[in-house]
Design a protein around this motif. Structure first.
Motif, PDB file in Angstrom:
ATOM      1  N   VAL A  95       0.844  -1.189   0.000  1.00 36.11           N
ATOM      2  CA  VAL A  95       0.000   0.000   0.000  1.00 36.11           C
ATOM      3  C   VAL A  95       0.880   1.239   0.000  1.00 36.11           C
ATOM      4  CG1 VAL A  95      -1.857   1.232   1.175  1.00 36.11           C
ATOM      5  CG2 VAL A  95      -1.707  -1.253   1.365  1.00 36.11           C
ATOM      6  N   ILE A  96       0.580   2.184  -0.884  1.00 34.52           N
ATOM      7  CA  ILE A  96       1.296   3.456  -0.906  1.00 34.52           C
ATOM      8  C   ILE A  96       0.296   4.596  -1.076  1.00 34.52           C
ATOM      9  CG2 ILE A  96       3.332   2.370  -1.931  1.00 34.52           C
ATOM     10  CD1 ILE A  96       2.581   3.801  -4.576  1.00 34.52           C
ATOM     11  N   LYS A  97       0.720   5.783  -0.716  1.00 33.68           N
ATOM     12  CA  LYS A  97      -0.077   6.968  -1.014  1.00 33.68           C
ATOM     13  C   LYS A  97       0.226   7.386  -2.444  1.00 33.68           C
ATOM     14  CE  LYS A  97      -2.177   8.880   1.732  1.00 33.68           C
ATOM     15  NZ  LYS A  97      -3.594   8.704   2.188  1.00 33.68           N
ATOM     16  N   ALA A  98      -0.715   8.042  -3.078  1.00 32.22           N
ATOM     17  CA  ALA A  98      -0.514   8.506  -4.450  1.00 32.22           C
ATOM     18  C   ALA A  98       0.710   9.420  -4.504  1.00 32.22           C
ATOM     19  CB  ALA A  98      -1.756   9.254  -4.936  1.00 32.22           C
ATOM     20  N   PRO A  99       1.529   9.286  -5.545  1.00 29.98           N
ATOM     21  CA  PRO A  99       2.718  10.138  -5.668  1.00 29.98           C
ATOM     22  C   PRO A  99       2.377  11.618  -5.510  1.00 29.98           C
ATOM     23  CG  PRO A  99       2.754   8.439  -7.334  1.00 29.98           C
ATOM     24  CD  PRO A  99       1.409   8.344  -6.665  1.00 29.98           C
ATOM     25  N   ARG A 100       3.283  12.367  -4.871  1.00 36.26           N
ATOM     26  CA  ARG A 100       3.051  13.773  -4.577  1.00 36.26           C
ATOM     27  C   ARG A 100       3.214  14.648  -5.823  1.00 36.26           C
ATOM     28  NH1 ARG A 100       3.286  14.840   1.031  1.00 36.26           N
ATOM     29  NH2 ARG A 100       2.641  12.922   2.080  1.00 36.26           N
ATOM     30  N   ARG A 101       2.243  15.517  -6.026  1.00 32.48           N
ATOM     31  CA  ARG A 101       2.333  16.460  -7.145  1.00 32.48           C
ATOM     32  C   ARG A 101       3.473  17.453  -6.920  1.00 32.48           C
ATOM     33  NH1 ARG A 101      -1.835  17.219 -10.498  1.00 32.48           N
ATOM     34  NH2 ARG A 101      -1.644  19.493 -10.404  1.00 32.48           N
ATOM     35  N   GLY A 102       3.768  17.734  -5.651  1.00 35.90           N
ATOM     36  CA  GLY A 102       4.877  18.639  -5.360  1.00 35.90           C
ATOM     37  C   GLY A 102       6.205  18.079  -5.839  1.00 35.90           C
ATOM     38  N   LEU A 103       6.338  16.754  -5.792  1.00 38.79           N
ATOM     39  CA  LEU A 103       7.559  16.111  -6.276  1.00 38.79           C
ATOM     40  C   LEU A 103       7.669  16.251  -7.788  1.00 38.79           C
ATOM     41  CD1 LEU A 103      10.036  14.372  -5.541  1.00 38.79           C
ATOM     42  CD2 LEU A 103       8.614  12.359  -5.960  1.00 38.79           C
TER      43      LEU A 103
END
Length: 321
Positions: free
Chosen positions: A161-169
């Motif tokens: 399980v992961i969080k959706a990739p960060r848009r800030g990245l």
């Protein structure tokens, strides 16, 4: 902390840790390259595997994007405590020192006694944008766990399980021209149990009630508290009910580089002139960020599917929250 050790282990252990923390408080935090070698001893302990062909071909490394370009090693998942981050430090330093850069973590973590020294020795910095830009402008590669604090509370043994990739990245990559290297670590969620996800089924796939999020009610409360303090606060345990990680199999796989601005690698450089980059976009549009987000997420999912059988998770599904 010394208080927790004194309460749950022994007063003597608490006193020893307090003395060590007090001693380290007067020692400046700076890089200690030899310290990275220590974690090579963990390879066998955690049955460490990877998808890098060794030894590296020197005729290829001299011209490869990974060796000439500015990189962001974006690693998933975070896990309760990212033991795999220490393994990466040892592995990268051992086999391709020129790619070793710096890590980024929360301000709170960089203020904790002992931990701030350990992370400083490994060349970590606070995850502040001005700090990241300063180091990357100097030609230093970035190693980051973009799931951050939120992903800690999704960590559950047996679950990918992961969080959706960060848009800030994505925005950072576009602004700096740094090439993204998607990285997945099978077993990263298995080093510890935690109260925040305790009782969740160790299966992969969507949970209709909460969209696949294994965080329980207590974990959601912890997550809110952690956001207030800007640092992960969770109750966790490993072997013997202690903060000793379980001896699990850990497999780290690195994907193909993802150019933030496709086809432009080598058209720009870092301010130091030491690393090549893609063409930089000072103010990327929402459409450009979205486009990179889709390509990066697709590359990460393909990486997971490509290696899940070899890593020992043949029926696994990557849950992206």
């Amino acid at each position: 902390s010394p208080i927790i050790l004194a309460m749950f282990v022994s007063p003597r252990a608490g006193i020893i840790m307090f003395v060590v923390a007090l001693f380290l408080a007067f020692i400046p935090v700076k890089q200690w390259p030899y310290f990275r070698h220590f974690f090579q001893m963990w390879y066998e302990l955690f049955d460490f595997h990877h998808n890098i062909s060794l030894p590296l071909d020197p005729t290829k490394t001299e011209t490869s994007m990974e060796d000439k370009g500015l990189l962001i090693y974006s690693t998933h998942p975070h896990g309760v405590i990212p033991i795999h981050g220490y393994l990466w430090c040892a592995f990268c330093d051992q086999h391709f020192t020129n790619r070793y850069g710096f890590g980024a973590l929360t301000d709170v973590a960089m203020r904790l006694p002992l931990l701030r020294h350990v992370m400083g020795w490994l060349s970590s910095e606070p995850a502040q944008k001005k700090v990241l830009l300063r180091r990357m402008d100097a030609g230093d590669n970035l190693y980051i766990l973009p799931g951050g604090v939120a992903e800690i509370f999704a960590a559950c043994p047996g679950r990918n399980v992961i969080k959706a990739p960060r848009r800030g990245l994505m925005k950072l990559a576009l602004q700096t021209g740094a090439v993204l290297v998607p990285t997945y670590v099978f077993g990263a969620n298995d080093f510890y149990n935690q109260l925040a996800t305790y009782g969740s089924k160790s299966t992969n796939g969507s949970n209709k009630k909460n969209g696949g999020d294994p965080t329980n009610a207590f974990g959601r409360i912890q997550r809110k508290i952690s956001r207030t303090f800007k640092g992960g606060i969770t109750f966790f345990w490993g072997q013997y009910g202690l903060p000793l990680p379980y001896e699990i199999k850990c497999s780290m796989v690195l994907g193909d580089p993802v150019e933030p601005n496709p086809g432009t690698f080598g058209q720009d450089k870092t301010k130091s002139g030491t690393k090549l980059t893609c063409a930089k976009i000072a103010e990327p549009t929402e459409e450009q960020i979205d486009e990179l987000y889709v390509r990066y997420t697709d590359a990460l999912v393909r990486l997971f599917e490509q290696y899940k059988v070899e890593a020992g998770f043949p029926d696994a599904k990557l849950d992206i929250l």
